[in-house]
Design an enzyme around this catalytic site. Structure first.
Site, PDB file in Angstrom:
ATOM      1  N   CYS A 137      36.134   1.965  58.028  1.00  0.00           N
ATOM      2  CA  CYS A 137      35.778   0.551  58.095  1.00  0.00           C
ATOM      3  C   CYS A 137      34.268   0.482  58.322  1.00  0.00           C
ATOM      4  O   CYS A 137      33.611   1.513  58.455  1.00  0.00           O
ATOM      5  CB  CYS A 137      36.575  -0.206  59.154  1.00  0.00           C
ATOM      6  SG  CYS A 137      36.267   0.246  60.863  1.00  0.00           S
TER       7      CYS A 137
ATOM      8  N   CYS B 209      35.281  -1.574  53.954  1.00  0.00           N
ATOM      9  CA  CYS B 209      33.962  -0.942  53.829  1.00  0.00           C
ATOM     10  C   CYS B 209      33.326  -1.259  52.485  1.00  0.00           C
ATOM     11  O   CYS B 209      32.229  -0.809  52.189  1.00  0.00           O
ATOM     12  CB  CYS B 209      34.017   0.571  54.074  1.00  0.00           C
ATOM     13  SG  CYS B 209      34.766   1.551  52.768  1.00  0.00           S
TER      14      CYS B 209
ATOM     15  N   CYS C 215      32.095   3.269  50.238  1.00  0.00           N
ATOM     16  CA  CYS C 215      32.894   4.480  50.299  1.00  0.00           C
ATOM     17  C   CYS C 215      32.820   5.228  48.970  1.00  0.00           C
ATOM     18  O   CYS C 215      33.197   4.690  47.933  1.00  0.00           O
ATOM     19  CB  CYS C 215      34.345   4.117  50.613  1.00  0.00           C
ATOM     20  SG  CYS C 215      35.347   5.530  51.034  1.00  0.00           S
TER      21      CYS C 215
END
Length: 142
Positions: free
Chosen positions: A16, A90, A94
């Site tokens: 996150c 996120c 990522c």
């Protein structure tokens, strides 16, 4: 054919933004429920200075202590080393590698929320983690 009881455990990375709430709670639930049968990591694209104290309180209510956990920076190495990458807000931060299983759990951010809201998020996370456990390849114990 390899013996599943001796295979390396599957590895799961929870991600996150701040690695201070959702991903910490998810990692703690998976560790609590699976023990050493799963390798568990968590990280954040912009890690906070500490784990959200309300998340710590909510987890203590269910008997899981995350008070000593610390937010960690998401690295390409941690993604590359994981079989499963579970994102929780996120966004595009990522990195994506072939051969990994990516899941996105659309959960609200507990930052700044009161205990009632964080309890609801915690319970949603526990539900997702328990579902995930039914899908993970777990080594058998003899």
């Amino acid at each position: 054919m390899s013996d599943p009881s001796t295979a390396a455990p599957a590895s799961v990375l929870f991600v996150c933004v701040h690695n201070a709430g959702r991903s910490q709670m998810a990692a703690a639930f998976l560790t609590h429920l699976a023990g050493d049968r799963i390798e568990v990591r968590s990280a954040g694209s912009l890690p906070a200075g500490q784990v959200n104290p309300v998340a710590v309180q909510a987890m203590q209510e269910v008997g899981i202590d995350i008070s000593t956990a610390a937010p960690k920076l998401l690295t390409t190495d941690s993604v590359h080393a994981s079989d499963y990458v579970i994102t929780m807000g996120c966004g595009d931060a990522c990195p994506v590698f072939p051969g990994k299983r990516y899941l996105d759990w659309g959960l609200p951010d507990p930052a700044g929320a009161g205990i009632q809201t964080v309890r609801t998020i915690r319970d949603q996370i526990e539900h997702h983690v328990r579902q995930l456990l039914t899908e993970l390849p777990l080594p058998t114990t003899n």
